[in-house]
Design a protein around this motif. Structure first.
Motif, short mmCIF file in Angstrom:
data_model
loop_
_atom_site.label_atom_id
_atom_site.label_comp_id
_atom_site.label_asym_id
_atom_site.label_seq_id
_atom_site.Cartn_x
_atom_site.Cartn_y
_atom_site.Cartn_z
N ALA A 1 0.83 -1.21 0.00
CA ALA A 1 0.00 0.00 0.00
C ALA A 1 0.86 1.26 0.00
CB ALA A 1 -0.92 -0.01 1.22
N VAL A 2 1.90 1.27 0.83
CA VAL A 2 2.80 2.44 0.89
C VAL A 2 3.53 2.61 -0.43
CG1 VAL A 2 4.84 3.41 2.01
CG2 VAL A 2 3.07 2.32 3.39
N ALA A 3 3.97 1.50 -1.02
CA ALA A 3 4.66 1.57 -2.30
C ALA A 3 3.75 2.15 -3.37
CB ALA A 3 5.14 0.18 -2.71
N PRO B 1 9.29 1.37 -5.48
CA PRO B 1 9.24 -0.10 -5.57
C PRO B 1 8.98 -0.71 -4.19
CG PRO B 1 11.20 0.78 -6.68
CD PRO B 1 10.58 1.91 -5.92
N ALA B 2 8.23 -1.78 -4.14
CA ALA B 2 7.89 -2.41 -2.87
C ALA B 2 9.11 -2.98 -2.17
CB ALA B 2 6.85 -3.51 -3.09
N GLN C 1 9.23 -0.54 3.20
CA GLN C 1 9.44 -1.59 4.18
C GLN C 1 9.62 -1.01 5.58
OE1 GLN C 1 12.65 -4.07 2.80
NE2 GLN C 1 11.54 -4.75 1.00
N LEU C 2 10.41 0.07 5.68
CA LEU C 2 10.64 0.68 6.98
C LEU C 2 9.37 1.34 7.51
CD1 LEU C 2 12.73 1.23 9.16
CD2 LEU C 2 13.33 3.34 7.95
#
Length: 225
Positions: free
Chosen positions: A143-145, A151-152, A158-159
């Motif tokens: 979702a953030v990506a 890129p995911a 990830q952080l």
């Protein structure tokens, strides 16, 4: 384009929700009383007044009933996050996307507090909980990506997902020991505000300066010694 309001669940769906809730409540209550290894699926089904076959229509294992199954069908955090206006900072946008789930947890406060107590008392459940958390984290990363266009597999999504996940878990643990009137959303908001500030160290609640006792004046003997 006009959107249609979601329809209320029909009688059959409501019956399914009630059966699922009854099985979860029975599993948690029995395991809280006896321990995980001393409760069977058959006993859970009997306590919920259904057959073992019905139990397996809702949960694959006893542990699934304790931890809780997938969230009900509805907008995923991916869709909710993308629906938040682009100008909203990411941490605040994630809070908005998670708010419906937080409200559901708050509405089932007694069940969730019992679940947290059962998990704490039965460490063998932790690997399952960790696996569920990893699935949720992967969804948040995606979702953030999507929102940021990154890129995911890059560091930022990830952080971000790991950090907000830790903030949410911390809020849950504080909520588990808080007074009854404390709302989970308030604790999550406090945690996310700290993240949004860049974890700037807050000022002490009370900046009191403790006065020191003045040294006694030297005696005549001490001066002339």
């Amino acid at each position: 384009m006009a959107t249609t309001a979601p329809t209320a669940p029909g009688r059959r769906d409501r019956k399914k929700q009630q059966t699922r809730a009854a099985l979860t409540a029975a599993a948690l209550r029995l395991v809280d009383e006896r321990g995980r290894d001393h409760v069977t699926v058959e006993e859970i089904a009997e306590a919920a007044d259904v057959s073992p076959r019905t139990f397996f229509n809702y949960f694959a294992t006893k542990d699934d009933a304790l931890i809780g199954g997938p969230l009900p069908d509805g907008p995923s955090i991916h869709d909710r996050l993308l629906a938040v206006p682009a100008g909203v900072p990411l941490v605040r946008a994630l809070l908005e996307a998670m708010t419906p789930d937080i409200a559901d947890i708050q509405a089932e406060r007694d069940v969730w507090l019992l679940r947290l107590r059962v998990i704490k008392s039965n460490p063998s459940l932790l690997p399952i909980l960790v696996a569920r958390g990893e699935c949720a984290e992967e969804e948040t990363i995606a979702a953030v990506a999507a929102r940021t266009g990154l890129p995911a597999d890059s560091m930022f999504p990830q952080l971000a997902a790991t950090t907000v996940g830790a903030a949410f878990r911390t809020s849950m643990m504080r909520w588990a020991t808080a007074d009854e009137g404390v709302e989970l959303i308030d604790l999550v908001r406090e945690a996310f505000d700290l993240l949004g500030s860049g974890l700037t160290e807050p000022s002490p609640a009370h900046d009191e300066v403790i006065p020191t006792e003045p040294s006694p004046a030297p005696t005549h003997e001490e001066v002339t010694r």
